[in-house]
Write an enzyme that holds these catalytic residues in place. Structure first.
Site, PDB file in Angstrom:
ATOM      1  N   GLY A 155      -7.263   8.478 -11.830  1.00  0.00           N
ATOM      2  CA  GLY A 155      -7.454   8.566 -10.382  1.00  0.00           C
ATOM      3  C   GLY A 155      -8.796   7.995  -9.983  1.00  0.00           C
ATOM      4  N   GLY A 172      23.543  28.347 -12.118  1.00  0.00           N
ATOM      5  CA  GLY A 172      23.460  28.071 -10.681  1.00  0.00           C
ATOM      6  C   GLY A 172      24.283  29.020  -9.826  1.00  0.00           C
ATOM      7  CD  GLU A 174      -9.456   6.616 -14.462  1.00  0.00           C
ATOM      8  OE1 GLU A 174      -9.456   5.769 -15.340  1.00  0.00           O
ATOM      9  OE2 GLU A 174      -8.675   6.586 -13.494  1.00  0.00           O
ATOM     10  CB  THR A 188      16.576  31.963  -7.763  1.00  0.00           C
ATOM     11  OG1 THR A 188      17.795  31.631  -8.451  1.00  0.00           O
ATOM     12  CG2 THR A 188      16.689  31.473  -6.332  1.00  0.00           C
ATOM     13  CG  ASP A 191      -3.552   6.536  -9.476  1.00  0.00           C
ATOM     14  OD1 ASP A 191      -3.530   7.144 -10.560  1.00  0.00           O
ATOM     15  OD2 ASP A 191      -4.058   5.420  -9.319  1.00  0.00           O
TER      16      ASP A 191
HETATM   17  P1  ATP Z   1      -1.562   0.955  -9.222  1.00  0.00           P
HETATM   18  O1  ATP Z   1      -1.743   1.849  -8.053  1.00  0.00           O
HETATM   19  O2  ATP Z   1      -0.744   1.553 -10.293  1.00  0.00           O
HETATM   20  O3  ATP Z   1      -2.828   0.323  -9.729  1.00  0.00           O
HETATM   21  P2  ATP Z   1      -1.066  -1.367  -7.646  1.00  0.00           P
HETATM   22  O4  ATP Z   1       0.193  -1.870  -7.064  1.00  0.00           O
HETATM   23  O5  ATP Z   1      -2.081  -0.844  -6.706  1.00  0.00           O
HETATM   24  O6  ATP Z   1      -0.651  -0.282  -8.712  1.00  0.00           O
HETATM   25  P3  ATP Z   1      -2.600  -3.753  -8.215  1.00  0.00           P
HETATM   26  O7  ATP Z   1      -3.045  -4.309  -9.508  1.00  0.00           O
HETATM   27  O8  ATP Z   1      -3.590  -3.442  -7.196  1.00  0.00           O
HETATM   28  O9  ATP Z   1      -1.715  -2.482  -8.594  1.00  0.00           O
HETATM   29  O10 ATP Z   1      -1.549  -4.768  -7.568  1.00  0.00           O
HETATM   30  C1  ATP Z   1      -0.507  -5.346  -8.341  1.00  0.00           C
HETATM   31  C2  ATP Z   1      -0.331  -6.795  -7.983  1.00  0.00           C
HETATM   32  O11 ATP Z   1      -0.017  -6.911  -6.593  1.00  0.00           O
HETATM   33  C3  ATP Z   1      -1.560  -7.648  -8.163  1.00  0.00           C
HETATM   34  O12 ATP Z   1      -1.719  -8.073  -9.483  1.00  0.00           O
HETATM   35  C4  ATP Z   1      -1.288  -8.807  -7.216  1.00  0.00           C
HETATM   36  O13 ATP Z   1      -0.395  -9.722  -7.792  1.00  0.00           O
HETATM   37  C5  ATP Z   1      -0.590  -8.127  -6.050  1.00  0.00           C
HETATM   38  N1  ATP Z   1      -1.580  -7.789  -5.000  1.00  0.00           N
HETATM   39  C6  ATP Z   1      -2.361  -6.703  -4.913  1.00  0.00           C
HETATM   40  N2  ATP Z   1      -3.151  -6.736  -3.830  1.00  0.00           N
HETATM   41  C7  ATP Z   1      -2.875  -7.890  -3.201  1.00  0.00           C
HETATM   42  C8  ATP Z   1      -3.361  -8.532  -2.021  1.00  0.00           C
HETATM   43  N3  ATP Z   1      -4.306  -7.983  -1.277  1.00  0.00           N
HETATM   44  N4  ATP Z   1      -2.823  -9.709  -1.683  1.00  0.00           N
HETATM   45  C9  ATP Z   1      -1.870 -10.268  -2.430  1.00  0.00           C
HETATM   46  N5  ATP Z   1      -1.386  -9.733  -3.544  1.00  0.00           N
HETATM   47  C10 ATP Z   1      -1.868  -8.559  -3.947  1.00  0.00           C
END
Ligand code: ATP
Length: 778
Positions: free
Chosen positions: A209, A588, A264, A542, A166
């Site tokens: 997004g 190159g 999205e 280039t 994203d």
């Molecule tokens: P994407 O941007 O691709 O969705 P992301 O890292 O934002 O990736 P999330 O599902 O939000 O994806 O986070 C991944 C994992 O990180 C969660 O499943 C959780 O285990 C942990 N996590 C996210 N936010 C928190 C938080 N505020 N506190 C503790 N753990 C968190």
């Protein structure tokens, strides 16, 4: 450390253990991160671990935390997704989950953790770090761990890497994976355009997004879409009228296709959701445009597949930097993540980035859209403006200049074609139109310009047609034609006369080293020919990326993608047949940029560049090393190996000769072949990055010319900024006077910049490829 030092034994027993984890949504390039971290950690004398399945692996421990060896990550650069798995982990949101995670880390002796994920994952990491001392205390108080067990782990050493398609994290220009996703989107839109045009249809294309419109915005810029919807910047209250009026104008001008890209998370000014169906219904409305409209939701194909060259580079360089950061961290160091600003990889405070990112989401929620835009990186709003200026040119965008300030600007391509040249011309022309300038195409470079009709030089000059250039966003090659000839060769007097005849107020050049040389010649000729005292600026384009004044040229990204694709296929064939080494010759010129970055993207065993040269000793060392590697290899890695050699690295050794030498030396233990991708490296369709940067940089160039305006003869004489090269240098986009570059920064005999910013990357290719350090002839 020094191998002979007496403390060696103790260092050995207390080897640092560094763990790597991927978390959140998968993104192309994550495997490159793991490969780089594992190998760099081992190279630095540490043990490398992988935590499988994201935070779930930390919480569950056991088999999900595994020690990794050098060969475990072979071939990972070209694999999509994440091979160590990722998961959403509910337990980690709660303190008890994090407590177990802390315990598992300590039980496994993990000293440091590198986390590659999106903003959620990094938020979790930040929370984990802040809580760490209290988690340790609780583990001891509860008797789960003994005080001496936790002694070594008083501070949590954590470094973040941003892996996400994203591009939603504040503080970094690009996340690992976002350009791969953008490439998939552009590929899909290019395909759809053909069918849309055939049937004169409209397509509403939904891209990923939820809170970030980067993908939709950049896809709009790269493909020249008619309209976009993003969460950060809802259209005015009357988005319906606005969109319809732009689409109608484009149709009136003869356009046969309509492309609307919608994120999205697209919103209207009141925070209400805008859906693809709403847009479709509007475009299809019989009382309005009445277009035959289809919706295409791209979905998970955007995540899929192998990473583009840029993401591999980013993954590798950032992975290496993360390991360095981990090793340099002291208890006092602020927890960091690895960012990239323009072309510079830097450490930044993690907490700040997490907070800023959350601020964007909150601003969108509050419908404070100006704040949301302001919180995104500078490039984001610049590209948004670029998009608006290049798509809605026929509308009164409110930036039209008064008649007397409008300029006549000549556009010329010089040198070999490079991906993004047409996109740059298109954007430059569109910007000129929205300002009231007259943009004129000079066809076929200076040779075309100087062409005679009878005995009169008339030049191949003509105005641009909007409908024609509108289709150029994704076109490869050079639509206005390009030529290598320098103005000095065409006849400087002729050129100067033509500039006068056509009353050019400014020149916009797009091209490679020849174009650079051309600007230098024109500047020098100003004393003799006053008509040349007009502002001129060069946008480097280039595949060789050898223009002084910039670390990036249009087309170099397209080239690297072609090269990496080619090498991936070769590697596959090599591993399918026998143990084989492929020696690939890259283009190159006298710059080893393409070979080195290509090597970085495919994990080459060796890269030979003109800068470093190639002699018998170096070759012998590499041959010896490859023999050892294959001798040790018990078949666990059938994958082929690659050596990249720049076309001018050596006068004696070429790809074929090296392949022959290797084959002869291998005595049947392995095979060797050469491969020469040649002009394929110019690429077909330009890469998404080249297309986007073309738009942004071209607009900046015209703005630079505008600073001088009409009748700037005297000012041009006095001001070195009247002939410049635009470039990305480190963390900024800058214009540098050609005079300064000519005098100080150009290696003329070798047709390249004196300093090669990428030289340090060569060492990283060698380290990660396991190539022994070459210390010179014995
Ligand atoms: P994407 O941007 O691709 O969705 P992301 O890292 O934002 O990736 P999330 O599902 O939000 O994806 O986070 C991944 C994992 O990180 C969660 O499943 C959780 O285990 C942990 N996590 C996210 N936010 C928190 C938080 N505020 N506190 C503790 N753990 C968190």
């Amino acid at each position: 450390g020094d191998a002979t030092s007496p403390s060696m034994a103790t260092t050995m027993s207390t080897k640092k253990k560094i763990a790597i984890m991927t978390s959140g949504g998968d993104s192309p390039g994550m495997n490159g991160v793991v490969r780089a971290c594992v190998r760099m950690a081992i190279h630095m004398g540490c043990d490398a671990y992988c935590v499988y399945e994201g935070y779930e692996g930390l919480v569950q421990g056991g088999n999900l935390i595994r020690k990794m060896e050098w060969h475990d990550v072979r071939g990972w650069l070209s694999e999509g997704g994440t091979l160590i798995g990722t998961a959403r982990c509910m337990a980690f949101y709660e303190r008890p989950g994090r407590l177990t995670a802390a315990k598992n880390m300590i039980l496994n002796g993990i000293d440091a953790l590198i986390i590659c994920g999106g903003d959620g994952s990094l938020t979790g990491a930040d929370k984990f770090r802040a809580e760490w001392p209290s988690l340790i205390e609780e583990l001891v108080t509860k008797g789960e761990l003994k005080p001496e067990q936790v002694q070594r782990y008083k501070h949590l050493n954590i470094v973040g890497l941003v892996g996400s398609i994203d591009n939603d994290l504040s503080g970094t220009d690009a996340t690992i994976g976002c350009y791969s996703a953008l490439a998939r989107i552009c590929y899909a839109v290019d395909l759809i355009e053909a069918t849309a045009s055939s049937h004169s249809r409209a397509f509403v294309i939904e891209v990923m997004g939820r809170h970030c419109g980067w993908l939709a915005l950049m896809a709009g810029v790269a493909t020249g879409a008619d309209f976009i919807f993003i969460p950060e910047k809802p259209s005015e209250d009357n988005w319906r009228e606005e969109m319809c009026s732009i689409v109608r104008q484009h149709r009136d001008l003869g356009k046969r296709k309509t492309i609307v890209i919608i994120a999205e998370g697209a919103l209207d000014k009141q925070g209400g959701k805008i859906t693809p169906t709403m847009v479709k219904d509007l475009l299809a409305d019989k009382d309005g445009l009445g277009l035959d409209t289809r919706i295409t939701t791209l979905g998970h194909v955007q995540r899929g597949g192998t990473a583009v060259a840029y993401d591999r580079m980013l993954a590798t360089l950032q992975g290496v930097e993360a390991v360095r950061a981990v090793l340099e961290a002291t208890p006092e160091t602020e927890t960091c993540f690895i960012a990239i600003t323009e072309n510079k990889i830097i450490r930044k405070p993690l907490m700040e980035a997490v907070i800023d990112t959350q601020k964007v989401a909150k601003a969108i929620q509050r419908q404070d859209f100006d704040e949301a835009m302001a919180l995104r990186d500078a490039e984001f709003s610049e590209q948004y403006k670029s998009f608006m200026m290049t798509t809605a040119v026929q509308l009164d965008t409110g930036i039209m200049l008064p008649e007397k300030e409008r300029m006549r600007i000549g556009f010329i391509n010089v040198g070999a074609p490079a991906g993004g040249m047409n996109a740059a011309v298109r954007a430059g022309v569109a910007y000129c139109m929205s300002r009231g300038h007259e943009a004129l195409a000079i066809h076929n470079g200076f040779a075309g310009f100087a062409r005679h009709h009878g005995d009169k030089p008339l030049g191949a000059v003509r105005p641009f047609d909007w409908l024609e250039i509108d289709g150029w966003a994704s076109k490869g090659g050079s639509e206005i034609g390009t030529n290598r000839e320098l103005p000095g060769e065409s006849g400087m007097e002729t050129i100067a006369n033509l500039v006068e005849l056509y009353e050019f107020d400014a020149l916009f050049l797009i091209g490679g080293f020849e174009a650079f040389h051309a600007v230098a010649q024109l500047r020098k000729a100003r004393d003799e020919y006053p008509s040349l005292c007009i502002p001129m600026t060069l946008l480097p384009a280039t595949i060789s990326n050898n223009v002084p004044g910039t670390e990036y040229s249009l087309g170099s990204d397209t080239c690297l993608n072609e090269l990496v694709d080619y090498c991936d296929k070769i590697k596959q064939s090599a591993s399918a047949t026998r143990r084989r080494v492929f020696v690939i010759e890259t283009q190159g010129g006298r710059s080893g940029y393409v070979a080195t970055l290509g090597g970085l993207g495919v994990g080459a065993s060796a890269v030979y560049t003109p800068e470093e040269g190639l002699g018998l000793d170096m070759l012998a060392a590499d041959v010896r090393h490859l023999k050892e590697v294959f001798a040790k290899d018990k078949g666990q890695s059938r994958a082929g190996r690659l050596i990249l050699i720049n076309e001018k690295a050596s006068k004696v050794y070429n790809a074929k000769l090296i392949a022959d030498i290797l084959r002869d030396e291998a005595h049947g233990r392995f095979e060797s072949r050469e491969g020469i991708p040649g002009h394929m490296q110019q690429g077909g369709v330009p890469s998404a990055m080249d297309r986007c940067r073309a738009v942004r940089l071209a607009i900046r160039c015209i703005q630079q010319l505008e600073k001088f305006g009409k009748n700037a003869h005297n000012r041009c004489k006095a001001d070195p900024m009247s002939s410049t090269v635009i470039g990305i240098k480190g963390a900024s986009v800058v214009f540098t006077p050609i005079k300064k570059l000519e005098d100080e920064e150009t290696d003329w005999p070798n047709r390249r910049p004196k300093a090669a910013f990428w030289l340090g990357m060569k060492e990283i290719v060698d380290i990660l490829g396991g190539r022994p350090r070459y210390i010179g002839p014995e």
